[in-house]
Scaffold this motif. Sequence first.
Motif, mmCIF file in Angstrom:
data_model
loop_
_atom_site.group_PDB
_atom_site.id
_atom_site.type_symbol
_atom_site.label_atom_id
_atom_site.label_comp_id
_atom_site.label_asym_id
_atom_site.label_seq_id
_atom_site.Cartn_x
_atom_site.Cartn_y
_atom_site.Cartn_z
ATOM 1 N N VAL A 117 0.843 -1.191 0.000
ATOM 2 C CA VAL A 117 0.000 0.000 0.000
ATOM 3 C C VAL A 117 0.879 1.242 0.000
ATOM 4 C CG1 VAL A 117 -1.922 -1.117 1.203
ATOM 5 C CG2 VAL A 117 -0.124 0.015 2.526
ATOM 6 N N SER A 118 0.236 2.346 -0.301
ATOM 7 C CA SER A 118 0.881 3.657 -0.208
ATOM 8 C C SER A 118 0.224 4.422 0.932
ATOM 9 C CB SER A 118 0.731 4.429 -1.516
ATOM 10 O OG SER A 118 1.255 5.740 -1.385
ATOM 11 N N VAL A 119 1.029 4.810 1.914
ATOM 12 C CA VAL A 119 0.504 5.540 3.069
ATOM 13 C C VAL A 119 0.239 6.982 2.649
ATOM 14 C CG1 VAL A 119 0.898 6.194 5.465
ATOM 15 C CG2 VAL A 119 1.844 4.053 4.596
ATOM 16 N N ASN A 120 -1.010 7.402 2.704
ATOM 17 C CA ASN A 120 -1.380 8.736 2.211
ATOM 18 C C ASN A 120 -0.760 9.855 3.044
ATOM 19 O OD1 ASN A 120 -2.923 7.429 0.285
ATOM 20 N ND2 ASN A 120 -4.833 7.643 1.426
ATOM 21 N N ALA A 121 -0.492 9.599 4.323
ATOM 22 C CA ALA A 121 0.070 10.653 5.171
ATOM 23 C C ALA A 121 1.505 10.978 4.812
ATOM 24 C CB ALA A 121 -0.020 10.233 6.644
ATOM 25 N N SER A 122 2.257 9.982 4.350
ATOM 26 C CA SER A 122 3.676 10.195 4.051
ATOM 27 C C SER A 122 4.048 9.871 2.611
ATOM 28 C CB SER A 122 4.536 9.345 4.991
ATOM 29 O OG SER A 122 4.257 7.956 4.815
ATOM 30 N N GLY A 123 3.179 9.185 1.878
ATOM 31 C CA GLY A 123 3.487 8.784 0.526
ATOM 32 C C GLY A 123 4.434 7.604 0.436
ATOM 33 N N LYS A 124 4.714 6.988 1.567
ATOM 34 C CA LYS A 124 5.641 5.856 1.609
ATOM 35 C C LYS A 124 4.927 4.573 1.193
ATOM 36 C CE LYS A 124 8.508 3.312 4.894
ATOM 37 N NZ LYS A 124 8.941 3.208 6.312
ATOM 38 N N ILE A 125 5.638 3.750 0.436
ATOM 39 C CA ILE A 125 5.108 2.443 0.041
ATOM 40 C C ILE A 125 5.558 1.403 1.078
ATOM 41 C CG2 ILE A 125 5.135 0.624 -1.700
ATOM 42 C CD1 ILE A 125 5.551 2.780 -3.786
ATOM 43 N N ALA A 126 4.593 0.656 1.615
ATOM 44 C CA ALA A 126 4.898 -0.301 2.681
ATOM 45 C C ALA A 126 4.051 -1.547 2.511
ATOM 46 C CB ALA A 126 4.651 0.324 4.052
ATOM 47 N N ARG A 127 4.469 -2.598 3.184
ATOM 48 C CA ARG A 127 3.720 -3.855 3.177
ATOM 49 C C ARG A 127 2.660 -3.799 4.265
ATOM 50 N NH1 ARG A 127 4.742 -7.831 6.227
ATOM 51 N NH2 ARG A 127 6.848 -7.057 6.616
#
Length: 234
Positions: A117-127
């Motif tokens: 997913v992409s965390v909308n708060a930081s734009g980071k891609i994470a599992r």
Amino acid sequence: MFLLTGSKGPQGAGHERRTIYQKIREYDLLEKKKTVTALKPGEDRAILLGLIMILSSVMMFFLLGITMVRSYSDSVWTEESSCTVLNATMMAEVNCSYSCGSDCWRASRYPCLQVYVSVNASGKIARLTHNEETQETSSECFYVPKCRKDHAALYAIIANISERLKAQQQVPCYYDPDERQDSVILTRLYTRGALFHSLLWPSCMLVGGTLIILMVKLTQHLSILCEQIGKAKR
């Protein structure tokens, strides 16, 4: 003769009055003893109830402290955000074992679903993983189902989860603001609301038990004061 009789009359009346007064006094003392005897077991039972409530609440606080409170404080996924599902792919199958009776274990397997997913708060891609327990059990798979004999049923469960995630696109998630963990989780096992409601009942029990003991002690103290005031008036 009359003089002797007349002289004994008033003394006999006084003695009779004193006898009546003593009987009344003994009756009052007996009634007070009965009242004290009746109240004492009730007070003892009330104090015992209060102590049981206090001890039970302390035990509940201890159990909650080593389970819920500890898990809540140890969790690093404290910030809530929304995540955009990028992909959900079923990877290689993972072996597991299930119980088939006393001292009997058999092997099975389930597909490992990986979700990014992409965390909308930081734009980071994470599992993305389901919760803290899933992260500890399997750091690669989104969900770890309960192992069972029917491999097809396990596959259907994982496939259903994958389709739902793809259909939703946007899901709530929790991430680590200090970036000690690269992954994010979908739900937290213990939130502040769950923690508050779990600690509410033992707190009420502790306060109730304390109030019961204080009320009994206050009643005893007032009873002693009333008895002392009665003695002073007499």
